[in-house]
Every structure is written in C-alpha cells, then in structure tokens.
Design a protein around this motif. Sequence first.
Motif, PDB file in Angstrom:
ATOM      1  N   GLY A 195       0.820  -1.208   0.000  1.00 55.83           N
ATOM      2  CA  GLY A 195       0.000   0.000   0.000  1.00 55.83           C
ATOM      3  C   GLY A 195       0.854   1.258   0.000  1.00 55.83           C
ATOM      4  N   LEU A 196       1.932   1.203   0.790  1.00 58.54           N
ATOM      5  CA  LEU A 196       2.836   2.356   0.874  1.00 58.54           C
ATOM      6  C   LEU A 196       3.543   2.579  -0.462  1.00 58.54           C
ATOM      7  CD1 LEU A 196       3.322   4.036   3.448  1.00 58.54           C
ATOM      8  CD2 LEU A 196       5.447   2.786   3.771  1.00 58.54           C
ATOM      9  N   VAL A 197       4.003   1.483  -1.065  1.00 55.06           N
ATOM     10  CA  VAL A 197       4.707   1.601  -2.351  1.00 55.06           C
ATOM     11  C   VAL A 197       3.764   2.159  -3.416  1.00 55.06           C
ATOM     12  CG1 VAL A 197       5.736   0.246  -4.229  1.00 55.06           C
ATOM     13  CG2 VAL A 197       6.470  -0.151  -1.864  1.00 55.06           C
ATOM     14  N   ALA A 198       2.514   1.692  -3.425  1.00 52.79           N
ATOM     15  CA  ALA A 198       1.561   2.196  -4.429  1.00 52.79           C
ATOM     16  C   ALA A 198       1.319   3.689  -4.229  1.00 52.79           C
ATOM     17  CB  ALA A 198       0.248   1.416  -4.348  1.00 52.79           C
ATOM     18  N   THR A 199       1.190   4.126  -2.985  1.00 60.60           N
ATOM     19  CA  THR A 199       0.977   5.558  -2.728  1.00 60.60           C
ATOM     20  C   THR A 199       2.207   6.366  -3.154  1.00 60.60           C
ATOM     21  OG1 THR A 199      -0.507   5.068  -0.895  1.00 60.60           O
ATOM     22  CG2 THR A 199       0.421   7.272  -0.944  1.00 60.60           C
ATOM     23  N   ALA A 200       3.398   5.748  -3.008  1.00 64.02           N
ATOM     24  CA  ALA A 200       4.635   6.430  -3.401  1.00 64.02           C
ATOM     25  C   ALA A 200       4.611   6.841  -4.871  1.00 64.02           C
ATOM     26  CB  ALA A 200       5.841   5.533  -3.130  1.00 64.02           C
ATOM     27  N   GLY A 201       3.861   6.106  -5.690  1.00 63.93           N
ATOM     28  CA  GLY A 201       3.766   6.423  -7.110  1.00 63.93           C
ATOM     29  C   GLY A 201       3.103   7.764  -7.380  1.00 63.93           C
ATOM     30  N   ARG A 202       2.335   8.286  -6.425  1.00 65.39           N
ATOM     31  CA  ARG A 202       1.613   9.541  -6.635  1.00 65.39           C
ATOM     32  C   ARG A 202       1.987  10.619  -5.628  1.00 65.39           C
ATOM     33  NH1 ARG A 202      -2.806   8.702  -9.848  1.00 65.39           N
ATOM     34  NH2 ARG A 202      -3.218   6.515 -10.282  1.00 65.39           N
ATOM     35  N   ALA A 207       7.027   8.628  -1.310  1.00 64.09           N
ATOM     36  CA  ALA A 207       8.162   8.070  -2.064  1.00 64.09           C
ATOM     37  C   ALA A 207       9.440   8.184  -1.243  1.00 64.09           C
ATOM     38  CB  ALA A 207       8.297   8.775  -3.407  1.00 64.09           C
ATOM     39  N   ALA A 208       9.628   9.326  -0.573  1.00 66.30           N
ATOM     40  CA  ALA A 208      10.822   9.508   0.264  1.00 66.30           C
ATOM     41  C   ALA A 208      10.797   8.528   1.435  1.00 66.30           C
ATOM     42  CB  ALA A 208      10.903  10.945   0.760  1.00 66.30           C
ATOM     43  N   VAL A 209       9.621   8.350   2.048  1.00 68.59           N
ATOM     44  CA  VAL A 209       9.482   7.396   3.149  1.00 68.59           C
ATOM     45  C   VAL A 209       9.862   5.987   2.677  1.00 68.59           C
ATOM     46  CG1 VAL A 209       7.767   6.171   4.560  1.00 68.59           C
ATOM     47  CG2 VAL A 209       7.765   8.678   4.486  1.00 68.59           C
ATOM     48  N   VAL A 210       9.377   5.608   1.492  1.00 72.60           N
ATOM     49  CA  VAL A 210       9.654   4.266   0.965  1.00 72.60           C
ATOM     50  C   VAL A 210      11.149   4.095   0.714  1.00 72.60           C
ATOM     51  CG1 VAL A 210       9.344   2.789  -1.079  1.00 72.60           C
ATOM     52  CG2 VAL A 210       7.357   3.830   0.025  1.00 72.60           C
TER      53      VAL A 210
ATOM     54  N   GLY B 224      -0.237   1.206 -16.032  1.00 74.64           N
ATOM     55  CA  GLY B 224       0.994   1.735 -16.607  1.00 74.64           C
ATOM     56  C   GLY B 224       1.491   2.914 -15.783  1.00 74.64           C
ATOM     57  N   ALA B 225       0.540   3.809 -15.434  1.00 81.97           N
ATOM     58  CA  ALA B 225       0.904   4.991 -14.636  1.00 81.97           C
ATOM     59  C   ALA B 225       1.424   4.568 -13.263  1.00 81.97           C
ATOM     60  CB  ALA B 225      -0.317   5.909 -14.495  1.00 81.97           C
ATOM     61  N   LEU B 226       0.794   3.556 -12.676  1.00 78.39           N
ATOM     62  CA  LEU B 226       1.224   3.078 -11.352  1.00 78.39           C
ATOM     63  C   LEU B 226       2.656   2.544 -11.421  1.00 78.39           C
ATOM     64  CD1 LEU B 226       0.726   2.209  -8.385  1.00 78.39           C
ATOM     65  CD2 LEU B 226      -0.318   0.112  -9.266  1.00 78.39           C
ATOM     66  N   VAL B 227       2.907   1.648 -12.386  1.00 76.85           N
ATOM     67  CA  VAL B 227       4.226   1.031 -12.503  1.00 76.85           C
ATOM     68  C   VAL B 227       5.295   2.095 -12.711  1.00 76.85           C
ATOM     69  CG1 VAL B 227       5.663  -0.455 -13.959  1.00 76.85           C
ATOM     70  CG2 VAL B 227       3.363  -1.196 -13.315  1.00 76.85           C
ATOM     71  N   ARG B 228       5.050   3.039 -13.611  1.00 76.37           N
ATOM     72  CA  ARG B 228       6.061   4.074 -13.887  1.00 76.37           C
ATOM     73  C   ARG B 228       6.230   5.022 -12.695  1.00 76.37           C
ATOM     74  NH1 ARG B 228       3.298   3.763 -18.627  1.00 76.37           N
ATOM     75  NH2 ARG B 228       2.245   5.747 -18.295  1.00 76.37           N
ATOM     76  N   GLY B 229       5.142   5.244 -11.951  1.00 71.81           N
ATOM     77  CA  GLY B 229       5.237   6.120 -10.785  1.00 71.81           C
ATOM     78  C   GLY B 229       6.025   5.476  -9.658  1.00 71.81           C
ATOM     79  N   VAL B 230       5.860   4.160  -9.507  1.00 66.79           N
ATOM     80  CA  VAL B 230       6.446   3.452  -8.365  1.00 66.79           C
ATOM     81  C   VAL B 230       7.936   3.162  -8.576  1.00 66.79           C
ATOM     82  CG1 VAL B 230       6.474   1.128  -7.384  1.00 66.79           C
ATOM     83  CG2 VAL B 230       4.344   2.459  -7.401  1.00 66.79           C
ATOM     84  N   PRO B 232      10.708   4.699  -9.565  1.00 64.13           N
ATOM     85  CA  PRO B 232      11.787   5.498  -8.956  1.00 64.13           C
ATOM     86  C   PRO B 232      11.912   5.276  -7.444  1.00 64.13           C
ATOM     87  CG  PRO B 232      10.417   6.857 -10.395  1.00 64.13           C
ATOM     88  CD  PRO B 232       9.736   5.542 -10.272  1.00 64.13           C
ATOM     89  N   ALA B 233      10.777   5.040  -6.768  1.00 62.05           N
ATOM     90  CA  ALA B 233      10.824   4.871  -5.316  1.00 62.05           C
ATOM     91  C   ALA B 233      11.453   3.540  -4.917  1.00 62.05           C
ATOM     92  CB  ALA B 233       9.417   4.989  -4.717  1.00 62.05           C
TER      93      ALA B 233
END
Lengths: 247, 247
Positions: A195-202, A207-210, B224-230, B232-233
Amino acid sequence: MTSEAPTRSYRRLGVEERRRQLLEAALLLFAHRAPEEVSLDDVAEAAGVSRPLVYRYFPGGKQQLYDASLRSAAAELQQCFAEPPQGPLSRRLGRALDRYLAFVGRHDAGFSALLRGGSVVETSRASAIVDEVRRAAAEHILSHLDVEEPGPRLRMTVRTWITAVEAASLIWLDEDKQPPVDELRDWLVDQFTAGLVATAGRDPQTAAVVRNALALESAEGPLGALVRGVLPAVATADHLLRPGAAD
Amino acid sequence: MTSEAPTRSYRRLGVEERRRQLLEAALLLFAHRAPEEVSLDDVAEAAGVSRPLVYRYFPGGKQQLYDASLRSAAAELQQCFAEPPQGPLSRRLGRALDRYLAFVGRHDAGFSALLRGGSVVETSRASAIVDEVRRAAAEHILSHLDVEEPGPRLRMTVRTWITAVEAASLIWLDEDKQPPVDELRDWLVDQFTAGLVATAGRDPQTAAVVRNALALESAEGPLGALVRGVLPAVATADHLLRPGAAD
C-alpha cells in the motif's frame, strides 16, 4: 476458625481491590462472549460474590461494567503498539502485529462483537474508545515512518491499512484462527508495504518514506521474501513500461 | 375549484404511491443528516403531510422508516457494482468506484452515521444490511477475477480492500471531499492492484490472477501509470533481491 469464614471471605477485600477483582471477572466474560450473552449474575458468580455487591461497585450495572472493561482493554491494546524506533520497519511492524494479534486471540468473541456493531451495548462511548485506539495506532506508525508532517495521502494509506488489519482479524476469528497467526502477520506486513509503495507512485512524501525504509531492509527479511515472491507474477508486465510502444 | 383543495391534495395518492413518496422524503433526510437529527415531524413536513399520516404508513415510526430507507439505499448501492466483464480490470474497477463514490457523495452524513456505528438507530438489522452489501461487492469483484473457487487468501485480499474503500470514503467525507474524487478513485484502484500483487507473492492462485489481469492492461492505462510512478521509489531496492550477498 469459624465455619462461616470461607463464604464471607470476600468482605475482607478493600474497595479498590474488590473493584479490580469484579472488573477482571467482567473482562474475562466480555472477552469470550458477545455482551448480550453476559449477565450481571454471571459476573457475580465468576467473582464469587452476590449480585447486590456487584451493583454496589457498579451502580450502572452491565453497561457500566462493559464500558469499564472496554477502557481497560483499550489501554492494554495501546501497549501493543509501543516499539523502539530501531531496525527494519517490517520487523517493527511485525512485532507490534504479533502483540496485536495475540490480544485479538485472547479477546475473540468480545473483539468481534465490538467491531461488528449492532450490539445491544454498542454506544457512542464504545465507538469513541475504538476510534481513539485507531488514532493511537496511526500515530504510532506515522512516528516510525519518521516524517515531520505526514500529508493526507500518507495518513490515508496508514489509516486504511489499520482498517484492513481489523477486517482481516475479524475474518481470521471467523475462520477459526486460520491461517496460522505468523502467516497472517507476514501477509499484513506485505499489505502495508504494498500500500505504501503504491501511494509512493503519486506522492513525493511517501516516495521519500519508501526509499528510506527500503534502505533499512535486508534480502533475508520479510521484504526480501516479498520482492522475490512477487517478481514471477509481474515478470510479464514489461508492456506497461512503454506507453505508445506496439505490443 | 375550492380553496381547500391544495392543502388536502395528498389524499389523492394511492397507497403504494404515498408509501414511496414518504420513503423518498425520509431517504433524502437520512442521507444528509445523522439519524438522531431526523424526526418524524421532519419527514412529515418534507413530504407535505401530517405526522399521523406518516404513522399510518409506518406504524414502527422512525426506526421503520430508517430500516426501509436503508434497504432502499442498499439496493441502489448494489446497482453500482454491476459492470460488464470486458476490458482491463483496472478500468472496470474504476467505473464501479466512480458510481460508488458518487453514491457516497450523495448520502454523505447518512453514510458516515451508518458506518461509524454508535448511532441511536444502529441495530443488528442495519449491520446485517451493511454486511450484505459488502458480501455482494466481494462476490462481484471475485467474479471479475475469473477464478472458479477463490481461496482464502484471495478472498481476504478482496474483503480487506473493500473495508479500506469504506474507511477511505469516510476520511474523504471528513475532509470535505478531498482529494478530488478522480484522484481518490485512482488511488483506490492502485491500492487494489498493490494488495493483489503482494498476495501473489505467497499464493499461487492469486499469482495466476495477477498474470492474467496484467495481460489485459496497457501502458496508457492506470496500471501503466502506477508502474512508472512506483519504479523510482523502489529503484534503490536491488539489495533485497540477493539473500546472502554483501551490501
């Protein structure tokens, strides 16, 4: 020695001691039965005292005993969340979940009745106590994520995961505590990570936390197992990486 | 034309028509206020009839009106889940969520009061109706995942996500419907995907579901947006892939 002594022995307890003894008896009963299945007579019998004595200590009767039991259980539950801020986050979360799930296992029927609602003793007071525990759990987790001011997306991720933990606990109780508690704990840690990783995408803050959290994890830990388990299932997802490319 | 006609016009409605009219007035009131803030007088006034007339149709008074409103709202909510089994799963889920969140937005205070519990009209009947809607939502989702017999891990993933959707909806209402509904919907789809992928790491059935589902997704879609967003983290997480390797 008089023959009367044993039956009257309860008179010897002090006020606070007696109160605690009655509350402990009530807690045990409320833990394993729905509140509508617990009577004041049951509490009196379990504590080895008379019904009028229970009323003397709890003039509000069953509702007052239930509220007091709930507050006592909530305080115990909040102890579960305390965890030193060292080591991989997945391990910290896993240890807190071990304590939480042990608590759930010890209070099975009472936990279900409280969280399912629709109970005869369901009150706005009871709901307020439950909400307070949820808030405390969220604050504990956020403090481990080590952000100054958690934004709305990070907060929402943590709060919805806490609800998911409650839902999973209820399902686990319904299914006779299956899967084994260790598997449930690992799955819940996985769900938190995902859940955290998915939120990191937006959300840049998440993202910094992850990134910080992943640096603390090791290949031998729960996150290593998660990553290696997930890779085969997503290995065919290359086509999601290149918008505009022909399939 | 007599001058009395307009004030007595309500007498002209048939029994079923009148019942429906009263129910609609009640539904509108229960949607935007907590049930304890709705009186029978309010319902009578909103419907332009007398209080005794409301009692004639609903002898059980407010509780009966609330139960009937709840059943009517539950039926409407279940309509939201219907979605043809074609195209990427993320799009199907997104469309169902759009309808669900529109429903939540239209029933804000009533939705909060019902799901928060502790309400004066909270009953085991109300809880049973809510549970029925949850079960229906889970069955709809599982049918889209196209598995013959969903195992316990897949079921738990779906059911806990449904609870997360409810929790997120309550937070969204609390925060004056922020973030915008489209962002909330996308985030919920992301969370579903992430939860499913994490379960795939431990459950072969879910892994097969994920592989099939990913094949239907495109780089231009939500996944696609999720994968590309995630990416970098998690780019720094290489060290989780090699147990036993030195860092």
